[in-house]
Scaffold this motif. Structure first.
Motif, short mmCIF file in Angstrom:
data_model
loop_
_atom_site.label_atom_id
_atom_site.label_comp_id
_atom_site.label_asym_id
_atom_site.label_seq_id
_atom_site.Cartn_x
_atom_site.Cartn_y
_atom_site.Cartn_z
N LEU A 150 -72.74 73.06 -21.57
CA LEU A 150 -74.17 73.27 -21.45
C LEU A 150 -74.74 72.58 -23.36
O LEU A 150 -73.88 72.43 -24.04
CB LEU A 150 -74.45 74.91 -21.52
N ASN A 151 -76.06 72.35 -23.27
CA ASN A 151 -76.33 71.69 -24.10
C ASN A 151 -76.46 71.07 -24.79
O ASN A 151 -76.01 71.17 -26.04
CB ASN A 151 -76.83 73.40 -25.23
N VAL A 152 -75.67 70.05 -24.18
CA VAL A 152 -75.87 68.62 -25.08
C VAL A 152 -76.95 67.66 -24.86
O VAL A 152 -77.25 67.47 -23.49
CB VAL A 152 -74.13 67.49 -23.45
N THR A 153 -77.42 66.97 -26.04
CA THR A 153 -78.50 65.84 -26.15
C THR A 153 -77.59 64.61 -25.38
O THR A 153 -76.59 64.27 -26.04
CB THR A 153 -78.68 66.04 -27.25
N LEU A 154 -78.60 63.91 -24.56
CA LEU A 154 -77.94 62.58 -24.28
C LEU A 154 -78.80 61.53 -24.61
O LEU A 154 -80.25 62.09 -24.88
CB LEU A 154 -78.02 62.39 -22.68
N ILE A 192 -88.82 51.47 -30.97
CA ILE A 192 -89.65 51.65 -32.29
C ILE A 192 -88.58 53.60 -32.58
O ILE A 192 -88.49 53.56 -33.73
CB ILE A 192 -90.67 52.62 -32.85
N GLY A 193 -88.04 53.68 -31.32
CA GLY A 193 -86.90 54.66 -31.34
C GLY A 193 -86.03 55.21 -29.73
O GLY A 193 -86.08 54.47 -28.86
N THR A 194 -85.32 56.27 -29.65
CA THR A 194 -85.15 56.46 -28.78
C THR A 194 -85.02 58.01 -28.36
O THR A 194 -85.37 59.11 -29.08
CB THR A 194 -83.42 56.79 -29.08
N LYS A 195 -85.35 58.72 -27.32
CA LYS A 195 -86.26 59.08 -26.91
C LYS A 195 -84.14 60.09 -26.43
O LYS A 195 -83.82 59.73 -25.79
CB LYS A 195 -86.64 59.34 -25.21
N THR A 196 -84.24 61.68 -26.20
CA THR A 196 -83.64 62.30 -26.17
C THR A 196 -83.84 63.51 -24.45
O THR A 196 -84.63 64.01 -25.10
CB THR A 196 -82.42 62.68 -27.14
N GLU A 197 -83.24 63.63 -24.31
CA GLU A 197 -82.92 65.54 -23.48
C GLU A 197 -81.96 66.41 -23.63
O GLU A 197 -80.32 65.43 -24.14
CB GLU A 197 -83.53 65.05 -22.68
N LEU A 198 -81.47 67.34 -23.41
CA LEU A 198 -80.82 68.40 -23.09
C LEU A 198 -80.49 68.75 -21.90
O LEU A 198 -81.26 68.91 -21.28
CB LEU A 198 -81.21 69.54 -23.92
#
Length: 414
Positions: free
Chosen positions: A8-12, A24-30
């Motif tokens: 659970l709760n792995v950031t990708l 300019i940046g990276t989006k991540t989700e859990l």
């Protein structure tokens, strides 16, 4: 860890942030990942409820997941790790260094397994779940180092996969090691090694032909170390490509170090990069800081597969090193001034066997359902930060198994 469980709760990494058409940046989700028999079976947003019966649950605690690392150039048999501190004796040239090494081979042989295990643990701690190790095969040591390294690798079964290169460190022709090399291939080595046909063996054509003959005889890949600089090294690489064509050994040869590719005019480097790409020749670099190195950026642009390794360290060749592949790719990024979000995130592929988390448009490339469940959980907001700041590694998972570190274990879901 169990064969099947929820992580659970792995950031990708989940996409890029664009402004005026620039990244300019990276989006991540859990996300929550379901691991089943060493494979990623399900990937779903963490906010979606999980329904399962008697399935174990492990919590990644919002750590960022990266593809597991591959150490593609190491010498497990040479390290002093596990022994009392010992610095290096200076040597004037390669031959003098080889002679100094030969004197201590027998002395080190009895501790081979123990020393190699110390190195493997260091690599694993850094996030590597695969290692390509070169093992000395020569008259001074025979097959003793091979036997010791095989025992060490067995103790890491399930945690690290491996390749073993039968490596004529003291010269294939110079030490008449052809028969020993064939014995090593019969006894478990999987790749045929080679070393400086010009500078060490003093006969480029004969040395290359003998190496290729052994590879063809055992239907094995090749990993040849070419340290020779300038024209000598470049000519050797040219002759090697001709042999690859003649033997039809496409996609089966790795060229380690290849310093000469950075010594010659850029036009020659481009021409050779095109040839190497067409033949499927990989280049293995250790990103040295004390000499010219092959033009990784150019090679990559031409489609040559480039991988990194730590080489030998804490041994008679060098007292320096960390075994940290993330540090290695960070050094590569520094050398090429890859300071932007896209370049930093893409550089990860040089230590993951070519696996990237995102493509240039921000589409997620890793992980996918069906992928091998091998990953490194790090303290970083995204892959670009992980590379730039050499993020701490909290856990390493290899084929679904916790190989290093720890995770929060929760009770089974009902």
């Amino acid at each position: 860890m169990e064969q099947s469980y929820w992580l659970l709760n792995v950031t990708l990494d989940d996409g890029f942030i664009f402004e005026d058409g620039k990244i300019i940046g990276t989006k991540t989700e859990l996300y929550n990942l379901y691991i089943n028999n060493g494979v990623i079976d399900t990937i779903q947003l963490a906010e979606i409820p999980i329904y399962s019966t008697k399935t174990s649950v492990h919590d990644a605690g919002n750590l960022l997941a990266l593809p597991a690392f591959k150490e593609m150039h190491n010498h497990l048999d040479k390290t002093y790790l596990g022994l009392p501190w010992k610095s290096c004796i200076p040597a004037a040239n390669l031959i003098e260094r080889l002679n100094l090494e030969a004197k201590e081979l027998a002395e080190l042989a009895s501790t081979g397994q123990h020393r190699a295990e110390q190195m493997l643990q260091l690599l694993l701690k850094g996030g590597a779940t695969h290692v390509r190790t070169h093992v000395n095969i020569d008259p001074y040591i025979g097959l003793k180092n091979l036997e010791e390294i095989q025992k060490a690798l067995e103790t890491f079964e399930g945690k690290m996969t491996h390749e073993i290169v039968a490596f004529p460190q003291h010269g294939l022709l110079r030490t008449n090691s052809s028969s020993l090399m064939r014995q090593a291939m019969n006894e478990g080595a999987t790749i045929v090694g080679g070393l400086d046909p010009g500078g060490v063996d003093l006969n480029i054509e004969a040395s290359l032909h003998e190496m290729m003959d052994i590879a063809v005889e055992f239907n094995a890949d090749i990993d040849i170390h070419i340290h020779d600089p300038g024209h000598l090294g470049f000519y050797t690489i040219q002759k090697l490509t001709s042999l690859i064509e003649d033997a039809r050994w496409n996609n089966r040869v790795s060229l380690s170090h290849a310093f000469a590719l950075g010594d010659v005019p850029i036009e020659k480097s481009r021409e050779m990069a095109s040839i190497l790409a067409n033949l499927g020749v990989s280049v293995m670099s250790t990103v040295p800081i004390n000499r010219v190195m092959p033009p990784v950026d150019l090679l990559h642009d031409y489609g040559v597969h480039v991988a990194l390794g730590c080489d030998g360290f804490y041994d008679s060749w060098s007292p320096y090193g960390t075994g940290d592949m993330l540090e290695k790719v960070g050094r590569l990024a520094e050398r090429y001034k890859w300071i932007d979000e896209y370049s930093l995130s893409q550089s990860l592929q040089f230590i993951t066997g070519g696996v990237k988390t995102l493509d240039k448009d921000g589409k997620r490339l890793w992980p996918n359902v069906g992928d091998e469940a091998s990953m490194v959980l790090v303290e970083a907001s995204c892959s670009a930060e992980a590379v730039a700041r050499r993020a701490n590694r909290n856990a390493v998972i290899s084929h679904g198994r916790l190989a290093y570190g720890g995770l929060v274990i929760e009770s089974a879901l009902k």
